[in-house]
Write a protein that holds these residues in place. Sequence first.
Motif, short mmCIF file in Angstrom:
data_model
loop_
_atom_site.label_atom_id
_atom_site.label_comp_id
_atom_site.label_asym_id
_atom_site.label_seq_id
_atom_site.Cartn_x
_atom_site.Cartn_y
_atom_site.Cartn_z
N GLU A 1 0.86 -1.18 0.00
CA GLU A 1 0.00 0.00 0.00
C GLU A 1 0.89 1.23 0.00
OE1 GLU A 1 -4.05 1.64 2.18
OE2 GLU A 1 -2.97 -0.03 3.05
N ILE A 2 0.55 2.21 -0.83
CA ILE A 2 1.30 3.45 -0.95
C ILE A 2 0.55 4.54 -0.16
CG2 ILE A 2 2.27 5.17 -2.52
CD1 ILE A 2 3.33 2.33 -3.06
N PHE A 3 1.28 5.24 0.71
CA PHE A 3 0.72 6.32 1.51
C PHE A 3 1.50 7.62 1.25
CE2 PHE A 3 -0.10 2.49 3.94
CZ PHE A 3 -1.39 2.67 4.43
N THR A 4 0.83 8.76 1.44
CA THR A 4 1.51 10.05 1.42
C THR A 4 1.18 10.78 2.72
OG1 THR A 4 -0.34 11.08 0.25
CG2 THR A 4 1.51 10.29 -1.09
N THR A 5 2.03 11.77 3.06
CA THR A 5 1.82 12.56 4.26
C THR A 5 2.10 14.03 3.97
OG1 THR A 5 2.41 12.85 6.60
CG2 THR A 5 4.18 12.17 5.12
N GLN A 6 1.33 14.89 4.60
CA GLN A 6 1.55 16.33 4.52
C GLN A 6 2.43 16.82 5.66
OE1 GLN A 6 0.32 18.77 2.31
NE2 GLN A 6 -0.25 17.07 1.00
N ASP A 7 2.42 16.06 6.79
CA ASP A 7 3.09 16.54 8.00
C ASP A 7 4.11 15.56 8.58
OD1 ASP A 7 1.46 14.53 9.01
OD2 ASP A 7 0.16 15.89 10.13
N GLY A 8 4.27 14.39 7.98
CA GLY A 8 5.20 13.40 8.49
C GLY A 8 4.63 12.53 9.60
N THR A 9 3.37 12.77 9.96
CA THR A 9 2.72 12.02 11.04
C THR A 9 1.46 11.31 10.58
OG1 THR A 9 3.56 13.64 12.64
CG2 THR A 9 1.78 12.22 13.38
N THR A 10 0.58 12.03 9.88
CA THR A 10 -0.70 11.49 9.42
C THR A 10 -0.52 11.00 7.98
OG1 THR A 10 -1.85 13.11 10.78
CG2 THR A 10 -3.14 12.02 9.07
N TRP A 11 -0.93 9.75 7.72
CA TRP A 11 -0.73 9.14 6.41
C TRP A 11 -2.06 8.90 5.70
CZ3 TRP A 11 4.11 8.81 4.64
CH2 TRP A 11 5.13 8.94 5.57
N THR A 12 -2.09 9.17 4.38
CA THR A 12 -3.28 8.99 3.55
C THR A 12 -2.97 7.93 2.49
OG1 THR A 12 -3.89 11.31 3.84
CG2 THR A 12 -4.92 10.13 2.01
N SER A 13 -3.81 6.91 2.41
CA SER A 13 -3.60 5.85 1.43
C SER A 13 -3.84 6.37 0.01
CB SER A 13 -4.54 4.67 1.70
OG SER A 13 -4.38 3.69 0.69
N GLN A 14 -2.94 5.99 -0.89
CA GLN A 14 -3.09 6.34 -2.31
C GLN A 14 -3.43 5.11 -3.15
OE1 GLN A 14 -3.25 9.42 -3.23
NE2 GLN A 14 -2.66 10.16 -1.21
N GLY A 15 -3.51 3.95 -2.49
CA GLY A 15 -3.90 2.74 -3.20
C GLY A 15 -3.07 1.53 -2.84
N VAL A 16 -3.58 0.38 -3.23
CA VAL A 16 -2.94 -0.91 -2.96
C VAL A 16 -2.55 -1.54 -4.29
CG1 VAL A 16 -3.30 -3.21 -1.97
CG2 VAL A 16 -4.28 -1.20 -0.85
N PHE B 1 1.28 8.34 -10.00
CA PHE B 1 0.05 8.86 -9.43
C PHE B 1 -0.80 9.41 -10.58
CE2 PHE B 1 3.10 9.47 -5.85
CZ PHE B 1 2.51 8.56 -4.98
N LEU B 2 -2.13 9.34 -10.47
CA LEU B 2 -3.00 9.83 -11.53
C LEU B 2 -2.78 11.32 -11.78
CD1 LEU B 2 -6.30 7.90 -10.73
CD2 LEU B 2 -4.63 7.45 -12.54
N SER B 3 -2.51 12.06 -10.71
CA SER B 3 -2.13 13.47 -10.81
C SER B 3 -1.12 13.72 -9.69
CB SER B 3 -3.35 14.38 -10.68
OG SER B 3 -3.99 14.18 -9.44
N PRO B 4 -0.26 14.74 -9.83
CA PRO B 4 0.75 15.00 -8.80
C PRO B 4 0.11 15.17 -7.42
CG PRO B 4 1.18 16.33 -10.73
CD PRO B 4 -0.17 15.69 -10.94
N ILE B 5 0.78 14.63 -6.40
CA ILE B 5 0.28 14.69 -5.03
C ILE B 5 1.23 15.53 -4.19
CG2 ILE B 5 -0.24 13.34 -2.96
CD1 ILE B 5 -1.00 11.05 -4.85
N GLU B 6 0.72 16.62 -3.63
CA GLU B 6 1.51 17.49 -2.75
C GLU B 6 1.72 16.76 -1.43
OE1 GLU B 6 3.58 21.02 -2.06
OE2 GLU B 6 2.39 20.68 -3.85
N ALA B 7 2.97 16.51 -1.07
CA ALA B 7 3.25 15.74 0.14
C ALA B 7 4.64 16.05 0.68
CB ALA B 7 3.14 14.25 -0.16
N LYS B 8 4.81 15.74 1.95
CA LYS B 8 6.11 15.83 2.62
C LYS B 8 6.86 14.51 2.51
CE LYS B 8 8.21 17.01 7.07
NZ LYS B 8 9.15 17.98 6.50
N GLY B 9 6.11 13.42 2.35
CA GLY B 9 6.74 12.11 2.28
C GLY B 9 5.83 11.04 1.73
#
Length: 111
Positions: free
Chosen positions: A46-61, A77-85
């Motif tokens: 599963e791929i996750f992204t984070t805006q703050d380095g703590t909370t993670w949002t799934s981008q898919g499996v 990614f279908l479109s660029p995702i703004e993220a810290k990690g």
Amino acid sequence: PSDGWYASTSDSAPWVTGILASGTKKFNYIHFKGTDDSMKTFSEVEIFTTQDGTTWTSQGVLPTSYFNKEGSVVVRFLSPIEAKGIKIAAVTPSGISGYFGIGELTFYAEN
């Protein structure tokens, strides 16, 4: 390219992250290299992204079968995702003994 990351065989939920030291970037894709047959212990990641380095949002499996048979894989990614990690987490054990590893991992961003 000569280094690799491998989870302990006793780790039931291995993961690896890439976190920016400061700010965010618009991530376009992830490039896995040298993963030949090294993710066979799990059938999905599963791929996750984070805006703050703590909370993670799934981008898919994704199924690991493709990673295991190819020497180099690009995940876009279908479109660029703004993220810290970005985090890649192993999910769904396959029941096959072995290990979970990534030979080389590169994150690509447009800014």
